[in-house]
Design an enzyme around this catalytic site. Structure first.
Site, PDB file in Angstrom:
ATOM      1  N   ASP A 261      -2.538 -16.842   5.897  1.00 43.51           N
ATOM      2  CA  ASP A 261      -3.019 -17.697   4.821  1.00 43.51           C
ATOM      3  C   ASP A 261      -4.274 -17.111   4.164  1.00 43.51           C
ATOM      4  O   ASP A 261      -5.209 -16.712   4.861  1.00 43.51           O
ATOM      5  CB  ASP A 261      -3.324 -19.076   5.441  1.00 43.51           C
ATOM      6  N   GLU A 303      -0.030 -13.933   2.388  1.00 42.81           N
ATOM      7  CA  GLU A 303      -0.203 -14.887   1.298  1.00 42.81           C
ATOM      8  C   GLU A 303      -1.449 -14.453   0.533  1.00 42.81           C
ATOM      9  O   GLU A 303      -2.572 -14.819   0.864  1.00 42.81           O
ATOM     10  CB  GLU A 303      -0.367 -16.316   1.812  1.00 42.81           C
TER      11      GLU A 303
HETATM   12  C1  GLC Z   1      -3.353 -21.292   1.023  1.00 40.55           C
HETATM   13  C2  GLC Z   1      -2.453 -22.488   1.177  1.00 40.55           C
HETATM   14  C3  GLC Z   1      -3.061 -23.653   0.451  1.00 40.55           C
HETATM   15  C4  GLC Z   1      -4.439 -23.921   1.010  1.00 40.55           C
HETATM   16  C5  GLC Z   1      -5.318 -22.677   1.016  1.00 40.55           C
HETATM   17  C6  GLC Z   1      -6.539 -22.840   1.862  1.00 40.55           C
HETATM   18  O1  GLC Z   1      -3.432 -20.873  -0.290  1.00 40.55           O
HETATM   19  O2  GLC Z   1      -1.168 -22.216   0.722  1.00 40.55           O
HETATM   20  O3  GLC Z   1      -2.243 -24.778   0.529  1.00 40.55           O
HETATM   21  O4  GLC Z   1      -5.069 -24.920   0.264  1.00 40.55           O
HETATM   22  O5  GLC Z   1      -4.623 -21.566   1.531  1.00 40.55           O
HETATM   23  O6  GLC Z   1      -6.197 -22.811   3.225  1.00 40.55           O
END
Ligand code: GLC
Length: 597
Positions: A261, A303
């Site tokens: 993440d 991500e």
């Molecule tokens: C990522 C997640 C999102 C979250 C962010 C902070 O982008 O997909 O939902 O708010 O991380 O953890």
């Protein structure tokens, strides 16, 4: 004769030097020297604890490292509570996933989150416990057994950038324990001012700024996201040790993929924008090397929601010491955004440019492709790509965003995210609502919405990535406007597109149409044998995107007008199994999946 080495010894010999070198690159040779015995101890402990079925999977996948780069690989992503109620409830719905052909399941909000608001589960209070109302780690192990039997890999979020402010590390830091204070970044007011001038904001409306004053910490804690999400200090090797250990333990519970993440934000260097820093990549490489040694059946997924050009390096690069792999899978966020821009402006120009920028995936790696997910559509990531096409990319993107939020003649029902609509940020809404199903009042309008849904699903599938359906999109679930009346969720617009799964809706004509189209697209890809990096071809029509899929040619008509395209003689429509003219016409918002005779 010396005994033959165990798999762990073999892997340690093969990949240990890479891990050791990366740790030295991050923390310097002297510290690496002192850290190495601790690193090798913790990986040996987790290697010895690896359950037999997972160790067997390790061997199989080592022999076939590109096992997940396959036309069959489609996935699904959803919230544990909103999909199955509990972890055991998810296990009871695996048949639904099997019916969709799913081979990969990303479960959101599984681990124990902060009490109260937790950013949808992304403020983790304990990485090694399951959210208590959902079940236990034993339930997760049972679920993974059920999933493995169905050849479905479980993916879980590893939120590496921050912990919740009530994580034990944060609690100890707050109570003055210097060991844990050093797990976080604490700045003076002056330092904050200097840092802020270079930083952008992720949640400018609901969580402005990147720092939060915490009196018990005697300063400003770095909080890129919400004030209760405390950014971890990766310059402290103790953080790295703790996270390697956490990741390997979760892998030993049966987690087969980690969604890393917000990894672009991991490494802080005041004076920079603190995104995609070289050491952020080194951290990911460390995690990969540890997995290669202990749990090679496990995938890492990046991500990184950042401008297109910064994304491919998350697969890994060669910086002069050989190829250093990072993630097996990387979200193709830009292609997702480009699909929505294409619908809004009835032009294939942007997805065509993004596909051409998305090639060159290393062996044993692939994009993760999708039409929607639990987050907003963040428009800014494609700004630079559009600049190559248009002198005023800001205005063009703002027009696409406004359209997707329902302005003017638009069919879309969406809402701006973290903006009152006057500045470019993100847009919320479900696939069906943004494609026009919510506003449709007659069959003709509904038909167009179904076509647009299939078009975006086709973009994800025919482009060759691991194509993930977001929970409820297969049933055409509409926006959940009720979030606005719920005091726990009203401040967070992304709840608009996170409706609870409606199992009864699966029996409606709308859901049958959408899942039917999805299945046909997946079957077509399997028949075509298309997987891996996307490839575009020129269709000669500005609204029609051409994607090569295996030996097939897929034409996506992003316009509300019929479009004529050219084909060699003797081609067939793979979806309808009929011969095609040399110059077939594609109906508005339709796709044509053509195969050679
Ligand atoms: C990522 C997640 C999102 C979250 C962010 C902070 O982008 O997909 O939902 O708010 O991380 O953890």
């Amino acid at each position: 004769m010396p005994p033959s080495p165990s798999p762990h010894e073999r892997r340690l010999a093969a990949f240990g030097p890479r891990l050791r070198r990366l740790i030295a690159r991050l923390y310097g040779e002297a510290r690496a020297e002192a850290l190495w015995p601790r690193v090798s101890d913790l990986i040996s402990i987790q290697a010895a604890a690896r359950p037999a079925p997972l160790a067997a999977l390790d061997l199989l996948r080592e022999a076939d490292p590109a096992w997940f780069v396959s036309p069959e690989m489609v996935g699904y992503s959803g919230y544990v509570d909103r999909f199955g109620g509990t972890v055991a409830g998810v296990a009871a719905h695996v048949d639904h996933l099997e019916a969709l052909g799913v081979r990969y399941l990303h479960l959101l909000a599984l681990l124990k989150a902060r009490a109260g608001d937790s950013d949808g589960g992304f403020a983790i209070a304990d990485y090694l416990s399951v959210e208590p109302r959902l079940g236990t780690m034993a339930d997760v192990e049972r679920l993974t057994e059920r999933l493995r039997a169905a050849r479905i890999s479980l993916c879980v979020d590893l939120a590496l950038n921050h912990t919740a402010d009530d994580h034990e590390w944060a609690r100890r830091a707050r109570s003055g324990d210097p060991r844990y204070r050093d797990f976080y970044h604490v700045l003076t007011g002056e330092q904050v001012q200097a840092a802020e001038t270079h930083l952008a904001q992720v949640f400018p409306a609901t969580a402005p700024g990147n720092f939060t004053y915490v009196p018990e910490m005697g300063g400003w804690v770095w909080t890129t996201f919400y004030p209760f999400q405390w950014d971890l200090n990766w310059a402290n090797p103790e953080v790295m040790l703790a996270m390697i250990d956490t990741m390997l333990r979760l892998a030993n519970h049966g987690v087969e993929a980690f969604r890393l993440d917000s990894i672009a934000f991991l490494w802080k260097e005041v004076g920079t924008d603190c995104r995609n820093r070289p050491h952020a990549h080194d951290v990911v490489r460390v995690l990969r090397a540890a997995l290669d040694i202990v749990a090679p059946a496990t995938l890492l997924k990046a991500e990184a929601i950042v401008p297109t050009a910064f994304v491919p390096p998350y697969f890994g690069v060669d910086e002069g010491e050989g190829f250093e792999p990072e993630c097996h899978l990387v979200y193709n966020n830009s292609l997702m955004v480009a699909g929505w821009v294409a619908l809004a402006e009835q032009s294939a120009a942007l997805p065509d440019a993004i596909v051409r920028a998305s090639g060159g995936v290393p062996r044993g790696a692939n994009w993760l492709s999708y039409a929607r997910c639990h987050d907003d559509i963040g428009w800014g990531t494609v700004l630079r790509d559009l600049a190559a096409i248009d002198a005023d990319p800001q205005s063009r993107l703002r027009a696409a965003a406004r359209f997707t939020e329902g302005a003017g003649e638009s069919w879309a029902t969406g809402e701006p995210f973290q903006s009152d609509g006057s500045v470019l940020h993100g847009t919320n809404g479900t696939l069906a609502s943004l494609a026009g199903l919510e506003s449709a009042t007659d069959d003709a309008a509904r038909e167009m919405a179904f076509r647009r849904i299939a078009l975006l699903n086709a973009l994800a599938i025919a482009s060759g990535g691991l194509a993930v359906t977001y929970m409820g999109d297969e049933a055409g679930l509409l926006n959940d406007h009720a979030y606005r009346a719920d005091p726990d969720r009203m401040h967070e617009g992304r709840w608009l597109h996170r409706p609870a799964m409606d199992w009864a809706a699966l029996d409606t004509p709308a859901a049958r149409r959408i899942t039917g189209d999805l299945a046909r697209l997946r079957d077509a890809r399997i028949a075509a044998g298309g997987a891996g990096a996307p490839a575009a071809f020129d269709t000669g029509h500005p609204a029609v995107l051409g994607l090569s899929c295996g030996g097939d040619r897929v034409f996506l008509n992003f316009s509300g007008e019929p479009a004529e395209v050219d084909l060699p003689d003797g081609w067939h429509d793979r979806l309808d199994d009929r011969p095609l003219d040399a110059r077939p016409t594609i109906a508005p918002w339709r796709l044509l999946w053509a195969r050679p005779a």
